[in-house]
Design an enzyme around this catalytic site. Structure first.
Site, PDB file in Angstrom:
ATOM      1  N   SER A  94       0.824  -1.189   0.000  1.00 41.88           N
ATOM      2  CA  SER A  94       0.000   0.000   0.000  1.00 41.88           C
ATOM      3  C   SER A  94       0.868   1.253   0.000  1.00 41.88           C
ATOM      4  CB  SER A  94      -0.974  -0.052   1.181  1.00 41.88           C
ATOM      5  OG  SER A  94      -2.078   0.787   0.998  1.00 41.88           O
ATOM      6  N   ASP A 121      -8.769  -5.466  -6.151  1.00 42.54           N
ATOM      7  CA  ASP A 121      -8.472  -4.380  -5.215  1.00 42.54           C
ATOM      8  C   ASP A 121      -9.292  -3.154  -5.613  1.00 42.54           C
ATOM      9  OD1 ASP A 121      -7.384  -2.506  -3.483  1.00 42.54           O
ATOM     10  OD2 ASP A 121      -5.331  -3.231  -3.754  1.00 42.54           O
ATOM     11  N   HIS A 147      -7.422  -5.689  -1.355  1.00 40.71           N
ATOM     12  CA  HIS A 147      -6.226  -4.967  -0.894  1.00 40.71           C
ATOM     13  C   HIS A 147      -5.502  -5.842   0.132  1.00 40.71           C
ATOM     14  CE1 HIS A 147      -3.916  -1.316  -0.782  1.00 40.71           C
ATOM     15  NE2 HIS A 147      -4.063  -1.167   0.520  1.00 40.71           N
TER      16      HIS A 147
END
Length: 614
Positions: free
Chosen positions: A179, A285, A316
Site C-alpha cells: 500500500s 483491489d 487490498h
C-alpha cells in the site's frame, strides 16, 4: 549476464553462481540501532534540514567478522499511527530508543539469513521531522536520503548527536511494502537513486492522481488532508503551510490534474529506474485499483526494466496472507538474486504468477498475455459482433448501489443501461485493459459515466468484499523466521474466503464527462451535441467460463466508489457509434444475439464502503 532479462541502461549487476547454504546469524543477538539521516529538504521551515529516522537490526556476527550485508528496507508512514499487517503491528522501543519489535516478518526472516533490516519512518511521521506531504517530494527524497546514507552519500547521526556511518552495509538495498509503503518504494525507484537494487511494491500506488481521481471523478473530498492528519507526528502549527498547500493543490472543486498531481506521478520517470521490480497486486483491489500496477508495469516494460508480477483474486491484500509459503520462498530467492548476486535461476522462470480462480494458480511467460483487441457492438440490450442502429437514453439515479445496478440485467431499471452477450460457447480469457467507447449526447455541461463488466454465471469466487479483502484469519499460527521475547515471527494463518455466486463484477471504469479530452483542461459539454468518449476499465485478467454471459452496465453517479454528485443529466447513447473493446487472449468464439438472454440474479450484499487509506 545471461540470467538477466531486459536490463536497464547503466545497470551493472553480475549474479554469481549458486554456492553452499549461507551462514545463519542470531536474530536475538543482532545489533539494533536508530539513526537520524539528514535530508536535503526543510519543508517544515524551521531553518534546519529535515531528518528521517532509520531503525535498523543487523547481524552482530557479520559485523564482528567485517562481513558487509545488504539491506531489506520498509519505509512507512504507519509505524505509529496505524500499524502494519493483519495484526496491526507497530514499532516498540527500548528505553534507549532502539526498536525491540519491528512489524511484520521481514526482520525475523532475513536478518538470520545475512541481511540488515531497516524500517524508515516517513517524513513528518513518528520520529522523523519535516511534514508529511502525501506522496510528494518530501516523502520520496527523505527515503532516498536513507539509501544515500547507506552508500556513504548522506550524513547520519545517533541520538547523542555523534555521527553514524553504515560501513557494515554493501550499499545494496531492496525496498518492499504494501500500500503506501510500496508506493514510497515506487517513488524512490523513480528517482534513479544508486544502490536501490530492487523493489517489491505490493498493492501500491504509482500515480496519486489516479488513486484519488478516476478520469476526473473525485473519489473522496479532502482525502489528502485526511491522510496527512492520519499519519502526522508533528504539531499542527508546524505543518499548517504544508496542509494549506495540499488543500490548494488537490483542487477538489474541479477534479483537474495539475502540478500537484504531476509531482506525485512516478510513471513518467520509469526511464530513471535502476532497480528490478517484483509487483504483487489483488485483481479485485477496489482501494488501490489495478490501474496502479497496470500503468506502472507498462511504463517499466517500455524501459526494459527486469520485472516479475504476482496477481491474485483478493482485494487490498498481501500475498503473505494469500499464498504464504510460496510467497516467502519467492521473496527469499528474489532478494538472494538481486541483493546478494546468487544466480539461483529466478529470472529464467515465467514472468507472471496468476490466480485464475480460488486456489488455481498458473505461471505465464508474460503479462498481459498476447491478445487481440475485439470490438463488441452495443445493441438493444445486447453485446455482439454486428453493429446496431438506434439510440438509448437514461437519466442519472444517484441512489442506486452497485448490487442494484448489476442485478437482473434484463429488467428495466431507471438510471442504467445493460448489454448482454449470448452465453459463450467456449471459455474466453481477457488479459489487460478493456475499454468502452460511447457516442453520447448529454443535456447538462457534464456528468459522470460509470461502466462495469459483469460475469453472469454461477461459480466459486473469492469473497473479496469481506472485511479482510477475501481471506479469513484462522486460530492457528505459523512462524517465519526467528523470534525473541519482544518480537515473535509467528502470524495467524489464513484461508481464502470462497463463496458460490451467480454473478460477479469483473472490472469497473469511470469518467467525468467534461474531462473526456483532457484531465487538466475540462471542456463543458454543449447540450444536444454528440461526443465520442472512451472510458477505460481497470486492468484485469479473467476467464469467462463456457455458458456464462458477459454483461456491460452503464450508469452515471457511483455512490459506492466515488464521492457521487448527481448532475441530474439525461444521456443519449448512439449504439452504432459505441463499442466495448476487449483484449482477448486465445481463440475467440462469440455469437451475436438477436435479443438479450434471460438472466436473473440472487440478491447480493453491497460492496464495502469507500476505502480511503492506501
Amino acid at each position: 549476464m545471461s540470467a538477466l532479462v531486459g536490463v536497464t541502461a547503466g545497470f551493472s549487476f553480475v549474479p554469481q553462481p549458486g554456492s553452499a547454504a549461507p551462514p545463519r546469524y542470531s536474530y536475538a543477538d543482532a545489533v539494533r540501532e536508530s539513526v537520524q539521516v539528514q535530508t536535503p529538504l526543510d519543508n517544515d521551515a524551521d531553518g534546519q534540514p529535515d531528518r528521517v529516522t532509520v531503525d535498523i537490526v543487523r547481524p552482530r556476527e557479520a559485523a564482528a567478522r567485517g562481513i558487509r550485508v545488504p539491506v531489506v528496507m520498509v519505509a512507512s508512514p504507519y509505524y505509529q499511527c496505524c500499524g502494519r499487517g493483519l495484526e496491526n503491528e507497530r514499532k516498540e522501543y527500548a528505553a534507549d530508543g532502539t526498536v525491540t519489535k519491528f512489524p511484520l516478518f521481514y526482520d525475523n526472516y532475513f536478518v538470520p539469513r545475512g541481511y540488515a533490516f531497516a524500517a524508515v519512518d516517513a517524513a513528518g511521521t513518528s520520529r522523523s521531522t519535516g511534514c508529511a506531504d502525501v506522496g510528494g517530494r518530501e516523502e520520496i527524497l527523505a527515503v532516498k536520503a536513507a539509501i544515500d546514507w547507506l552508500n556513504g552519500r548522506a550524513a547520519g547521526f545517533h541520538a547523542d548527536g555523534t555521527g553514524a556511518t553504515a560501513g557494515w552495509s554493501t550499499g545494496r538495498v531492496g525496498m518492499i511494502g504494501k500500500s503506501w509503503d510500496g508506493s514510497i518504494a515506487n517513488g524512490v525507484a523513480a528517482t534513479g537513486v544508486p544502490g536501490l537494487a530492487t523493489i517489491v511494491p505490493i498493492s501500491a500506488i504509482s500515480s496519486w492522481y489516479d488513486y484519488s481521481r478516476f478520469g476526473g471523478v473525485v473519489r473522496s473530498r479532502r482525502h489528502h488532508v485526511f491522510l496527512h492528519n492520519l499519519i502526522t507526528g508533528r504539531p499542527a502549527a508546524a505543518c499548517a503551510p504544508v496542509v494549506a498547500g495540499i488543500t490548494a493543490g488537490t483542487d477538489d472543486a474541479t477534479g483537474n490534474r495539475n502540478a500537484y498531481w504531476d509531482e506525485r506521478d512516478f510513471r513518467p520517470d520509469a526511464g530513471r529506474v535502476r532497480a528490478s521490480v517484483l509487483i504483487a497486486h489483488g485483481l479485485n483491489d477496489t482501494n488501490v485499483t489495478t490501474t496502479q500496477f497496470g500503468a506502472w508495469w507498462t511504463a517499466l516494460a517500455r524501459q526494459r526494466v527486469p520485472r516479475k508480477i504476482w496477481l491474485y483474486q483478493q482485494a487490498h491484500t498481501d500475498p503473505f496472507d494469500v499464498r504464504r509459503a510460496e510467497w516467502v520462498r519467492t521473496l527469499d530467492r528474489w532478494f538472494e538474486y538481486w541483493l546478494k548476486g546468487v544466480n539461483n535461476g529466478i529470472m529464467r522462470e515465467p514472468q507472471a504468477t496468476i490466480e485464475r480462480a480460488p486456489g488455481q494458480w498458473v505461471d505465464e511467460p508474460t503479462w498481459p498475455a498476447p491478445s487481440l483487441p475485439v470490438p463488441l457492438r452495443l445493441g438493444e440490450g445486447t453485446l455482439g459482433l454486428r453493429p446496431v442502429a438506434g439510440t438509448l437514453s437514461f437519466t442519472d439515479n444517484p441512489t442506486l448501489r452497485e448490487r442494484e445496478l448489476v442485478a437482473d440485467p434484463g429488467t428495466p431499471v431507471g438510471g442504467r443501461l445493460t448489454f448482454l452477450s449470448a452465453p459463450v460457447p467456449a471459455s474466453l480469457r481477457v488479459s489487460g485493459t478493456a475499454s468502452v467507447t460511447l457516442r453520447v449526447s448529454v443535456d447538462r455541461p457534464t456528468t459522470n459515466l460509470t461502466v462495469r463488466l459483469v460475469d453472469y454465471g454461477t461459480a466459486n469466487r473469492v469473497n473479496y468484499a469481506n472485511s479482510s479483502g477475501g481471506i479469513v484469519r484462522q486460530t492457528t499460527e505459523s512462524c517465519w523466521g526467528e523470534s525473541t521475547a519482544a518480537d515473535d515471527a509467528c502470524y495467524f494463518d489464513t484461508v481464502e474466503d470462497v463463496v458460490a455466486t451467480d454473478h460477479a463484477v469483473l472490472t469497473r471504469g469511470w469518467l467525468e464527462a467534461s474531462h473526456f479530452g483532457s484531465l487538466s483542461s475540462p471542456t463543458p459539454l454543449e447540450p444536444g451535441t454528440w461526443y465520442t468518449m472512451t472510458v477505460r476499465f481497470q486492468p484485469h485478467d479473467f476467464v469467462l467460463a463456457t455458458g456464462h454471459v458477459l454483461g456491460l452496465v452503464v450508469s452515471q453517479s457511483d455512490r459506492d466508489y466515488t464521492s457521487a454528485t448527481s448532475s441530474g443529466a439525461t444521456v443519449q447513447v448512439d449504439l452504432a457509434g459505441s463499442r466495448l473493446t476487449l483484449p482477448f487472449a486465445g481463440p475467440v468464439r462469440l455469437d451475436s444475439p438477436d435479443r438479450a438472454p434471460a438472466v436473473t440474479t440472487a440478491p447480493a450484499p453491497d460492496p464495502p464502503a469507500i476505502e480511503v487509506i492506501p
